[in-house]
Design a protein around this motif. Structure first.
Motif, PDB file in Angstrom:
ATOM      1  N   GLY A  57      -2.689  -1.461  10.154  1.00  0.00           N
ATOM      2  CA  GLY A  57      -2.308  -2.785   9.665  1.00  0.00           C
ATOM      3  C   GLY A  57      -2.909  -3.095   8.312  1.00  0.00           C
ATOM      4  N   VAL A  58      -4.192  -2.763   8.134  1.00  0.00           N
ATOM      5  CA  VAL A  58      -4.858  -3.002   6.853  1.00  0.00           C
ATOM      6  C   VAL A  58      -4.228  -2.145   5.764  1.00  0.00           C
ATOM      7  N   ILE A  59      -3.940  -0.897   6.095  1.00  0.00           N
ATOM      8  CA  ILE A  59      -3.328   0.007   5.119  1.00  0.00           C
ATOM      9  C   ILE A  59      -1.961  -0.518   4.691  1.00  0.00           C
ATOM     10  N   LEU A  60      -1.184  -0.988   5.646  1.00  0.00           N
ATOM     11  CA  LEU A  60       0.159  -1.480   5.349  1.00  0.00           C
ATOM     12  C   LEU A  60       0.122  -2.714   4.452  1.00  0.00           C
ATOM     13  N   LEU A  61      -0.824  -3.619   4.706  1.00  0.00           N
ATOM     14  CA  LEU A  61      -0.932  -4.808   3.871  1.00  0.00           C
ATOM     15  C   LEU A  61      -1.194  -4.431   2.420  1.00  0.00           C
ATOM     16  N   PHE A  62      -2.159  -3.546   2.213  1.00  0.00           N
ATOM     17  CA  PHE A  62      -2.484  -3.161   0.852  1.00  0.00           C
ATOM     18  C   PHE A  62      -1.329  -2.414   0.191  1.00  0.00           C
ATOM     19  N   THR A  63      -0.685  -1.549   0.950  1.00  0.00           N
ATOM     20  CA  THR A  63       0.456  -0.815   0.406  1.00  0.00           C
ATOM     21  C   THR A  63       1.551  -1.775  -0.040  1.00  0.00           C
ATOM     22  N   GLY A  64       1.811  -2.788   0.775  1.00  0.00           N
ATOM     23  CA  GLY A  64       2.857  -3.751   0.442  1.00  0.00           C
ATOM     24  C   GLY A  64       2.576  -4.525  -0.830  1.00  0.00           C
ATOM     25  N   VAL A  65       1.334  -4.988  -1.004  1.00  0.00           N
ATOM     26  CA  VAL A  65       1.035  -5.780  -2.195  1.00  0.00           C
ATOM     27  C   VAL A  65       0.977  -4.901  -3.437  1.00  0.00           C
ATOM     28  N   ALA A  66       0.667  -3.608  -3.274  1.00  0.00           N
ATOM     29  CA  ALA A  66       0.792  -2.689  -4.410  1.00  0.00           C
ATOM     30  C   ALA A  66       2.251  -2.620  -4.852  1.00  0.00           C
ATOM     31  N   VAL A 104       9.735 -14.327  -6.285  1.00  0.00           N
ATOM     32  CA  VAL A 104      10.758 -13.459  -5.695  1.00  0.00           C
ATOM     33  C   VAL A 104      10.400 -11.996  -5.897  1.00  0.00           C
ATOM     34  N   ALA A 105       9.935 -11.656  -7.092  1.00  0.00           N
ATOM     35  CA  ALA A 105       9.560 -10.266  -7.377  1.00  0.00           C
ATOM     36  C   ALA A 105       8.404  -9.813  -6.481  1.00  0.00           C
ATOM     37  N   VAL A 106       7.417 -10.679  -6.279  1.00  0.00           N
ATOM     38  CA  VAL A 106       6.279 -10.339  -5.433  1.00  0.00           C
ATOM     39  C   VAL A 106       6.733 -10.103  -3.995  1.00  0.00           C
ATOM     40  N   SER A 107       7.588 -11.003  -3.501  1.00  0.00           N
ATOM     41  CA  SER A 107       8.064 -10.868  -2.114  1.00  0.00           C
ATOM     42  C   SER A 107       8.967  -9.657  -1.945  1.00  0.00           C
ATOM     43  N   GLU A 108       9.890  -9.466  -2.874  1.00  0.00           N
ATOM     44  CA  GLU A 108      10.813  -8.335  -2.776  1.00  0.00           C
ATOM     45  C   GLU A 108      10.078  -7.010  -2.903  1.00  0.00           C
ATOM     46  N   GLY A 109       9.096  -6.928  -3.802  1.00  0.00           N
ATOM     47  CA  GLY A 109       8.342  -5.691  -3.957  1.00  0.00           C
ATOM     48  C   GLY A 109       7.616  -5.315  -2.683  1.00  0.00           C
ATOM     49  N   PHE A 110       7.051  -6.310  -2.008  1.00  0.00           N
ATOM     50  CA  PHE A 110       6.382  -6.057  -0.738  1.00  0.00           C
ATOM     51  C   PHE A 110       7.378  -5.530   0.291  1.00  0.00           C
ATOM     52  N   GLY A 111       8.518  -6.208   0.397  1.00  0.00           N
ATOM     53  CA  GLY A 111       9.509  -5.823   1.404  1.00  0.00           C
ATOM     54  C   GLY A 111      10.125  -4.464   1.141  1.00  0.00           C
ATOM     55  N   ILE A 112      10.403  -4.162  -0.115  1.00  0.00           N
ATOM     56  CA  ILE A 112      11.023  -2.876  -0.454  1.00  0.00           C
ATOM     57  C   ILE A 112      10.110  -1.722  -0.070  1.00  0.00           C
ATOM     58  N   LEU A 113       8.830  -1.857  -0.405  1.00  0.00           N
ATOM     59  CA  LEU A 113       7.903  -0.775  -0.109  1.00  0.00           C
ATOM     60  C   LEU A 113       7.666  -0.643   1.395  1.00  0.00           C
ATOM     61  N   MET A 114       7.601  -1.767   2.093  1.00  0.00           N
ATOM     62  CA  MET A 114       7.431  -1.703   3.549  1.00  0.00           C
ATOM     63  C   MET A 114       8.627  -1.046   4.218  1.00  0.00           C
ATOM     64  N   GLY A 123      -1.354  11.679   5.139  1.00  0.00           N
ATOM     65  CA  GLY A 123      -2.510  10.853   4.826  1.00  0.00           C
ATOM     66  C   GLY A 123      -2.055   9.470   4.387  1.00  0.00           C
ATOM     67  N   ALA A 124      -2.738   8.439   4.859  1.00  0.00           N
ATOM     68  CA  ALA A 124      -2.254   7.069   4.664  1.00  0.00           C
ATOM     69  C   ALA A 124      -2.091   6.704   3.194  1.00  0.00           C
ATOM     70  N   ALA A 125      -3.109   6.989   2.375  1.00  0.00           N
ATOM     71  CA  ALA A 125      -3.012   6.646   0.959  1.00  0.00           C
ATOM     72  C   ALA A 125      -1.965   7.505   0.250  1.00  0.00           C
ATOM     73  N   ALA A 126      -1.847   8.777   0.635  1.00  0.00           N
ATOM     74  CA  ALA A 126      -0.835   9.650   0.033  1.00  0.00           C
ATOM     75  C   ALA A 126       0.566   9.086   0.260  1.00  0.00           C
ATOM     76  N   LEU A 127       0.837   8.613   1.460  1.00  0.00           N
ATOM     77  CA  LEU A 127       2.144   8.033   1.756  1.00  0.00           C
ATOM     78  C   LEU A 127       2.380   6.760   0.953  1.00  0.00           C
ATOM     79  N   ALA A 128       1.345   5.941   0.822  1.00  0.00           N
ATOM     80  CA  ALA A 128       1.494   4.698   0.073  1.00  0.00           C
ATOM     81  C   ALA A 128       1.771   4.963  -1.404  1.00  0.00           C
ATOM     82  N   ILE A 129       1.048   5.923  -1.978  1.00  0.00           N
ATOM     83  CA  ILE A 129       1.272   6.273  -3.387  1.00  0.00           C
ATOM     84  C   ILE A 129       2.688   6.801  -3.575  1.00  0.00           C
ATOM     85  N   ALA A 130       3.102   7.693  -2.701  1.00  0.00           N
ATOM     86  CA  ALA A 130       4.425   8.299  -2.820  1.00  0.00           C
ATOM     87  C   ALA A 130       5.532   7.263  -2.666  1.00  0.00           C
ATOM     88  N   ALA A 131       5.302   6.267  -1.814  1.00  0.00           N
ATOM     89  CA  ALA A 131       6.303   5.213  -1.657  1.00  0.00           C
ATOM     90  C   ALA A 131       6.452   4.415  -2.950  1.00  0.00           C
TER      91      ALA A 131
END
Length: 493
Positions: free
Chosen positions: A355-364, A53-63, A162-170
């Motif tokens: 799409g690739v960036i979003l996948l990695f961001t979500g699993v982070a 549940v934590a893995v799934s919720e963490g992905f969804g929250i960040l997305m 920048g894609a990684a900057a947005l992912a880190i900030a999220a």
């Protein structure tokens, strides 16, 4: 063995699992991060259901927080590159500041003006321009190539959107407006200082005989960019208007928006002597898709900080709405030159990249959620509380080690931020400092495990030794300058 020691061991094993799977087993970072998150959840006592549940919720929250922002940002940046707007900005800056300042022009243009354009795409656009300037002015390629390596890395990691900057900030729950107001001046400072230091170092270490590769040098292969400085600029140090906006044959392998730009920008990128340049949009108009979202987001953040809430501005300044407005403006401005089919191809190519960036961001986010639901966050916060600078150095160090090990700056920065995100609030340390420290660390030591290292070598016509100097060394300088700047900033923030 007490619980504290056990948790620390499990956290260490988690990091080891992620790095080991990526580096040794060559497993995709997305899969590796999910495996690491599952291990930590089970080892820390969340149970089977709690862990999944934590893995799934963490992905969804960040997305939910960053998914559309990253998607729209990459689409907007790719569209602007296809329109030739980046070329026009660089050409204009070169005419204004002259060829002698071209390293800083390339670094600042790539790092601050167009951070939404993905690293490899922007490199394929600007790389031939750097080589052309070098050949036509007699300037060494070393400071020009190093400036690109520095500017493009800042754009990816430190300057929104920048894609990684947005992912880190999220992962750190940072408002986009705050990132813009901090990231842009921070990026300017580290770019200017890093380029100056790298240029100085190259005077002592660069050797054309060993570092330039005549077998791949565009001067010898006949693939000189038709844009860049005219022959008259060799003595005057200014960019000729006739060389504006020309796509080099080298730009075609870049794929995505770059290849599309070469195919569709007939009126936007006309050849010298044609009537095309007269048909171009004024540069300020061409930049509106980028300027309007930034102004809306900053205006909303500024009014909110001043205690003046404006509902309409709050709506328009929402990052998703603001970037959507910018994207729609970009589509409208690109339609006459690219056509409906060309615009659609650019959008599809950008969606594939994001799409690739979003996948990695979500699993982070999945890993971060697991950490936040265990006692690991409180434990790490307690270890760091004695010294406020320590978590900044730790974020830098973790990111730097990950970059050295597996090559990707995005993977390194987002993983480091995700590991420390749960402890930011309890330490009372501004999340923006963790972001910049992780981003600085992730710039350290890109080398042969990084695919961009080889793109640099081929595109700029360098030997392996030369590529180490203008890519690995330049970004290492950026990394240390960034860390020093973050530590200095932490004194006042």
């Amino acid at each position: 063995m007490d619980d504290t020691t056990t948790l620390l061991i499990h956290l260490t094993i988690t990091v080891g699992i992620v790095v080991g799977l990526i580096v040794l087993a060559k497993i995709n970072p997305v899969v590796s991060l999910v495996i690491g998150a599952l291990y930590l959840g089970l080892a820390a006592g969340l149970g089977y259901d709690g862990t999944t549940v934590a893995v799934s919720e963490g992905f969804g929250i960040l997305m939910a927080e960053v998914g559309l922002i990253i998607g729209f940002g990459v689409m907007l940046g790719t569209l602007l590159s296809a329109m030739g707007t980046l070329h026009r900005v660089v050409d204009g800056m070169l005419r204004l500041f002259g060829a002698k300042r071209s390293p800083h022009v390339l670094g600042l243009a790539s790092g601050v003006v167009f951070p939404a354009i993905y690293f490899d795409v922007a490199l394929v656009i600007l790389g031939p321009m750097a080589r052309s300037i070098s050949l036509r002015t007699g300037m060494s390629i070393a400071p020009l190539a190093g400036a690109l390596a520095i500017g493009l890395e800042v754009a990816l990691l430190m300057v929104p959107p920048g894609a990684a900057a947005l992912a880190i900030a999220a992962a750190l729950d940072l408002p986009l407006g705050t990132m813009l107001m901090v990231g842009i001046p921070f990026g300017i400072v580290v770019i200017v200082v890093s380029i100056a230091l790298h240029t100085l170092l190259m005077h002592f270490t660069w050797n054309d005989a060993k570092d330039d590769d005549p077998l791949t040098d565009p001067e010898h292969t006949g693939e000189i960019a038709s844009y860049g400085l005219s022959s008259g600029a060799e003595s005057s140090g200014e960019q000729a208007a006739g060389g504006q906006d020309q796509q080099s044959p080298q730009a075609r392998p870049g794929g995505g928006g770059t290849a599309l730009a070469d195919r569709h920008t007939g009126s936007a990128d006309a050849a010298p002597g044609d009537d095309g340049p007269g048909k171009q949009l004024p540069l300020l108009v061409a930049l509106l898709p980028l300027l309007v979202p930034v102004l809306l987001i900053v205006a909303d953040t500024s009014t909110s900080a001043a205690g003046a809430e404006v509902d309409l501005l709050g709506f328009l300044g929402n990052p998703v709405v603001a970037l959507l407005i910018g994207l729609l403006l970009g589509v409208a401005l690109a339609m006459p030159s690219l056509g409906r089919t060309g615009v659609e191809e650019v959008i599809v190519a950008a969606a594939s990249t994001s799409g690739v960036i979003l996948l990695f961001t979500g699993v982070a986010g999945s890993l971060g959620q697991v950490i936040s639901e265990t006692n690991v966050g409180d434990l790490v916060a307690g270890l760091f509380s004695a010294n406020a600078a320590f978590p900044l150095v730790m974020a830098w160090l973790v990111a730097a080690m990950l970059r050295l090990a597996q090559g990707s700056g995005s993977v390194a920065a987002i993983t480091a931020a995700a590991l420390l995100a749960p402890v930011v609030d309890s330490m009372g340390l501004p999340g923006v400092l963790i972001w910049l420290a992780a981003a600085s660390g992730a710039a350290f030591g890109g080398h042969v495990t990084d695919n961009t290292f080889w793109i640099f070598k081929t595109l700029l016509g360098l030997s392996v030794r030369g590529t180490f100097q203008v890519y690995t060394v330049a970004q290492a300088i950026l990394s240390f300058v960034g860390l020093g700047s973050v530590l200095l900033l932490s004194i006042f923030v």
